[in-house]
Design an enzyme around this catalytic site. Structure first.
Site, short mmCIF file in Angstrom:
data_model
loop_
_atom_site.label_atom_id
_atom_site.label_comp_id
_atom_site.label_asym_id
_atom_site.label_seq_id
_atom_site.Cartn_x
_atom_site.Cartn_y
_atom_site.Cartn_z
N HIS A 39 0.82 -1.21 0.00
CA HIS A 39 0.00 0.00 0.00
C HIS A 39 0.85 1.27 0.00
CE1 HIS A 39 0.59 -0.74 4.16
NE2 HIS A 39 -0.46 -1.48 4.35
N HIS A 40 2.17 1.11 -0.16
CA HIS A 40 3.06 2.25 -0.38
C HIS A 40 2.89 3.33 0.69
CE1 HIS A 40 3.16 0.15 -4.19
NE2 HIS A 40 1.87 0.37 -4.34
N CYS A 41 2.58 2.91 1.91
CA CYS A 41 2.36 3.85 3.03
C CYS A 41 1.25 4.84 2.73
CB CYS A 41 3.65 4.59 3.40
SG CYS A 41 5.02 3.51 3.74
N THR A 42 0.29 4.44 1.88
CA THR A 42 -0.81 5.36 1.54
C THR A 42 -2.15 4.66 1.75
OG1 THR A 42 -0.83 4.68 -0.78
CG2 THR A 42 0.58 6.53 -0.24
#
Lengths: 83, 148
Positions: A39-42
């Protein structure tokens, strides 16, 4: 393709049918292609698009057309594995 | 050219991913816990119905995750149904040692030995063990478990 801004940078976040991004990442790695998955830190953005995670190809000026072809062939193979 | 992943994405794993066994909420249940890996987003719940003799009569799971975590949850529920709580804890320990390459004995693991090659993919070990940690957490009365 997740995110379709008009002047987007060459960073392509995508999903592939119902195959989880981590499975895509591991399989594609074996074909010599490194992508980012998860989730790419998003997390809020993932929630907005209703996806648990995405795969992401991050291109730069040094990537070649041939490398993109390898990516596409590898993605097609992955669809075959999960058929 | 084929995809060189036979050691990880074996047919049995792909099949359990496609048609996970016991993939349903168990209601009523005696034990339940939620497992979450915040780094990758895998998220699942494990439910157990343990009888007075300490036997796991029913076990199920629900959630979102990759093929490895879903197949692992599916195969875990299939392996633990009918086992005692103590046997389940022994299997948990054997499975944990198998996927972290601490030991490849896996005396009681049977079909679960299909995960024996996963130590070669360190980022995927947590996917394989999440359901197991969640099951153990449920038996130990922990409401949430993180495999970060």
């Amino acid at each position: 393709m997740i995110g379709t801004a008009k002047d987007k940078a060459p960073i392509f976040s995508f999903i592939l049918k119902d195959i989880h991004a981590h499975d895509i990442g591991t399989l594609i790695d074996r074909e010599g292609v490194a992508i980012r998955t998860g989730h790419h830190c998003t997390q809020p953005v993932m929630k907005h698009f209703g996806v648990p995670a995405t795969a992401r190809a991050s291109l730069a000026f040094y990537n070649t057309k041939e490398e993109l072809d390898i990516l596409v062939v590898a993605l097609k193979k992955i669809i075959g594995v999960f058929k | 050219m084929t995809i060189h992943s036979e050691d990880l994405y074996q047919q049995v794993i792909l099949e359990h991913n496609k048609r996970p066994r016991n993939f349903i909420k168990l209601d009523p249940c005696t034990h339940e816990a939620e497992g979450y890996n915040p780094l990758c987003g895998d998220h699942l719940k494990v439910y157990l119905r343990v009888n007075a003799q300490g036997v796991i009569d029913e076990i199920s799971f629900t959630g979102d995750g990759c093929a490895i975590s879903k197949a692992s949850g599916s195969m875990m529920t299939a392996a633990l149904k009918g086992k005692t709580v103590d046997e389940a804890k022994v299997l948990f320990e054997e499975f944990r040692k198998l996927v972290t390459k601490e030991s490849d004995a896996g005396e009681h693991l049977g079909k679960l030995m299909v995960f024996s090659g996963i130590w070669k993919y360190p980022s995927r070990v947590k996917c394989a063990i999440l359901a197991w940690h969640t099951m153990k957490g449920a038996l130990d009365r922990k409401a949430t478990v993180s495999s970060e």
